[in-house]
Design a protein around this motif. Structure first.
Motif, short mmCIF file in Angstrom:
data_model
loop_
_atom_site.label_atom_id
_atom_site.label_comp_id
_atom_site.label_asym_id
_atom_site.label_seq_id
_atom_site.Cartn_x
_atom_site.Cartn_y
_atom_site.Cartn_z
N ALA A 9 0.84 -1.22 0.00
CA ALA A 9 0.00 0.00 0.00
C ALA A 9 0.86 1.25 0.00
N LEU A 32 -0.58 -3.57 -8.29
CA LEU A 32 -2.05 -3.61 -8.26
C LEU A 32 -2.56 -4.99 -8.66
N ARG A 33 -1.85 -5.61 -9.62
CA ARG A 33 -2.22 -6.99 -10.03
C ARG A 33 -2.04 -7.96 -8.86
N GLU A 59 -2.13 -7.32 -5.78
CA GLU A 59 -3.12 -7.02 -4.74
C GLU A 59 -4.55 -7.34 -5.21
N ARG A 105 -6.36 -5.65 -7.40
CA ARG A 105 -7.16 -4.42 -7.50
C ARG A 105 -7.42 -4.07 -8.97
N GLU A 143 -10.15 -2.90 -10.52
CA GLU A 143 -10.83 -1.63 -10.79
C GLU A 143 -9.85 -0.44 -10.70
N ASP A 144 -8.88 -0.55 -9.79
CA ASP A 144 -7.86 0.50 -9.69
C ASP A 144 -7.01 0.57 -10.96
N THR A 184 -12.08 -11.64 -13.89
CA THR A 184 -12.23 -10.24 -14.35
C THR A 184 -12.61 -10.16 -15.83
#
Length: 423
Positions: free
Chosen positions: A23, A57-58, A60, A62, A64-65, A102
C-alpha cells in the motif's frame, strides 16, 4: 491515491521499492505520476512507475484501480510517443487479465479504450485492442458480437496489409467459426492465417497456436493421424517456451492416440523423458484413465473416468465431443456382442450384463435398430428385445442387373459392327 505529488526521480523509485507494505509503495508510485514535470527524464521515471504500479495492483487483485489508472493516464499519453502508449496500455490490460474472475471488467475496459482510441485517431492501438476484445468475447461465448467486430476489423487490416495482426485476427475468426460449428469457414480462416504467416516471421507462440487450431480442425474431420502431428508440433513449440498451453497440445495428442485405437501408446508418451514429471497432473491422469478403459473395452471404467475427471473431460468441448463419439462406438460394440447369442432377451438382463441403467440401454438399442445396426424390435410391454435373423438378400435382382448390363454391351458391339459394314 496520494493528493500531493513526489519528485519524478530515481530516488523516489528507490523509496517505493524499499517500502514496507505494498500500500505504501502504491501510494509513492501514484505520487510520482502526480508530478507535473514533462522532461524526458521525468517521463522515463513515470513510465517505469506505471509498469511497477500495474504489477503491484495486479498482485493485490485491484482490477478496478487498474481500470481507473488507465483513465487517469490519458493526459500523460499525449506527452509520449504512440508506440510507448500502446505498450503501456497492453501492460495494464495484461495485468487485469492475470487477476482471476475479471473477464467482464476486461471487456468493458477494452470497449472503453476502443472509444478513446477512435476519438484520438490512434488506429494502430485501436485495431490491436479490438482484436483483444474479440478474443475476450469469444471466451465469454458472445459469438455474434465477436463476429461482427472481426468482420469489420479484418477488412480494415487487409487494406493496411499488417500481416502479423492479420494472422492473429484470421486465427481468432477460425476459432469463432469452429465454436459456431461452421467447419468450412473455420478451415478457410485458418488457411488465410497460414498464408499470411508464410510471408512474415511468426513468433513461436503464435505458430504453436496455429498448429493447435490445425490439429483441432483435422481431428474434427476424423483425420487423427494428421491431427496428432499438428498437436505434436504445437506441444514442441509451447514446451520450449514453457507456455501453459503445452498441456493442451499433449492432452490432444493422447486423445488422437485413443481415437485411432492406439491407447496402449498413451502410457509410453506420459512416461517419456520430455513429459516426465513436468506435466503430471489431472489432465494427463484423465487421459490415462480413458486410455485404460478403452484398452479393456470397459464401459464401466469409461463411466468412472468421466465422473472422476468431469472438469478435464466434460468441460473441455474438444475432448468431450470426441469422447462422446468413442463412448457410443464402445457401447454399440459391447451391446452387439452381448445380444448375439439371443433371439429374445430381457432388456433388464442386458443392462445387468453391461452394468448400465436400463432406460439408457433401451434408448441405445432403439437407436441402433433405427440405424440398422441389427434387425430387431423392442417389445416394451414385456420389456424384451426380439432379434431377427439377418434377412437373406434375393440373388435374382443382382443377377438381373448383370444380365441387362451384358445385353447392353452386346447391343453396343453389334451396332458398332453394323456401322462399319454400312460405311
Amino acid at each position: 491515491m496520494s493528493s500531493s505529488h513526489l519528485p519524478a526521480t530515481t530516488e523516489s523509485l528507490t523509496q517505493a521499492s524499499e517500502a514496507q507494505t505494498p500500500a505504501e509503495a502504491i501510494s509513492i508510485y501514484y505520487g510520482i505520476l502526480e508530478n507535473p514535470s514533462s522532461s524526458s527524464e521525468a517521463l522515463r521515471i513515470k513510465e517505469e512507475s506505471i509498469t511497477k504500479l500495474s504489477d503491484l495492483l495486479r498482485q493485490e487483485g485491484r482490477a478496478e484501480d487498474l481500470q481507473n489508472l488507465l483513465t487517469k493516464l490519458r493526459p500523460f499519453f499525449s506527452l509520449i510517443p504512440k508506440a510507448k502508449t500502446a505498450k503501456i496500455v497492453r501492460v495494464i490490460i495484461d495485468a487485469v487479465a492475470k487477476i482471476p474472475g475479471t473477464s467482464d471488467l476486461q471487456i468493458s475496459l477494452c470497449k472503453e479504450i476502443v472509444q478513446w482510441t477512435r476519438a484520438e485517431k490512434r488506429t494502430f492501438l485501436r485495431q490491436r485492442i479490438e482484436a483483444r476484445l474479440a478474443a475476450l468475447l469469444l471466451e465469454n461465448k458472445e459469438y455474434s458480437e465477436a463476429l461482427n467486430l472481426l468482420s469489420g476489423l479484418i477488412k480494415e487490416v487487409r487494406r493496411l496489409d499488417d500481416k502479423l495482426l492479420l494472422v492473429e485476427i484470421d486465427l481468432l475468426e477460425s476459432k469463432l467459426h469452429f465454436s459456431l460449428r461452421n467447419l468450412p469457414k473455420a478451415k478457410a480462416s485458418l488457411t488465410a492465417a497460414r498464408t499470411a504467416a508464410n510471408a512474415i516471421y511468426v513468433p513461436p507462440a503464435q505458430q504453436g497456436t496455429i498448429d493447435l487450431q490445425s490439429g483441432i480442425l483435422h481431428a474434427e474431420e476424423k483425420d487423427y493421424k494428421t491431427a496428432y502431428s499438428y498437436f505434436f508440433e504445437a506441444f514442441e513449440a509451447f514446451n520450449a517456451l514453457e507456455d501453459p498451453q503445452a498441456i493442451y497440445g499433449l492432452k490432444y495428442m493422447l486423445l488422437c492416440k485413443i481415437m485411432v485405437n492406439q491407447a496402449d501408446d498413451v502410457a509410453g508418451i506420459i512416461s517419456s523423458p520430455k513429459v516426465g514429471l513436468k506435466y503430471q497432473g489431472p489432465e494427463l491422469d484423465a487421459m490415462k484413465a480413458v486410455a485404460d478403459a478403452h484398452s479393456k473395452r470397459s464401459l464401466k471404467l469409461f463411466e468412472v473416468a468421466l465422473q472422476n475427471f468431469k472438469t478435464q473431460l466434460d468441460e473441455d468441448p474438444i475432448v468431450h465431443r470426441h469422447l462422446s463419439s468413442l463412448y457410443d462406438t464402445l457401447l454399440e460394440q459391447n451391446l452387439c456382442r452381448l445380444i448375439e447369442p439371443f433371439s429374445r432377451v430381457e432388456i433388464a438382463h442386458i443392462a445387468e450384463l453391461i452394468e448400465l441403467p436400463g432406460h439408457h440401454v433401451e434408448k441405445k438399442l432403439s437407436q441402433m435398430i433405427l440405424d440398422k445396426k441389427f434387425a430387431g424390435t423392442l417389445d416394451q410391454g414385456a420389456g424384451c428385445l426380439i432379434i431377427f435373423d439377418d434377412p437373406k438378400t434375393d440373388a435374382i435382382y443382382p443377377a438381373t442387373l448383370e444380365t441387362i448390363s451384358n445385353m447392353e454391351k452386346v447391343v453396343d458391339s453389334l451396332y458398332a459392327r453394323s456401322a462399319k459394314i454400312m460405311a
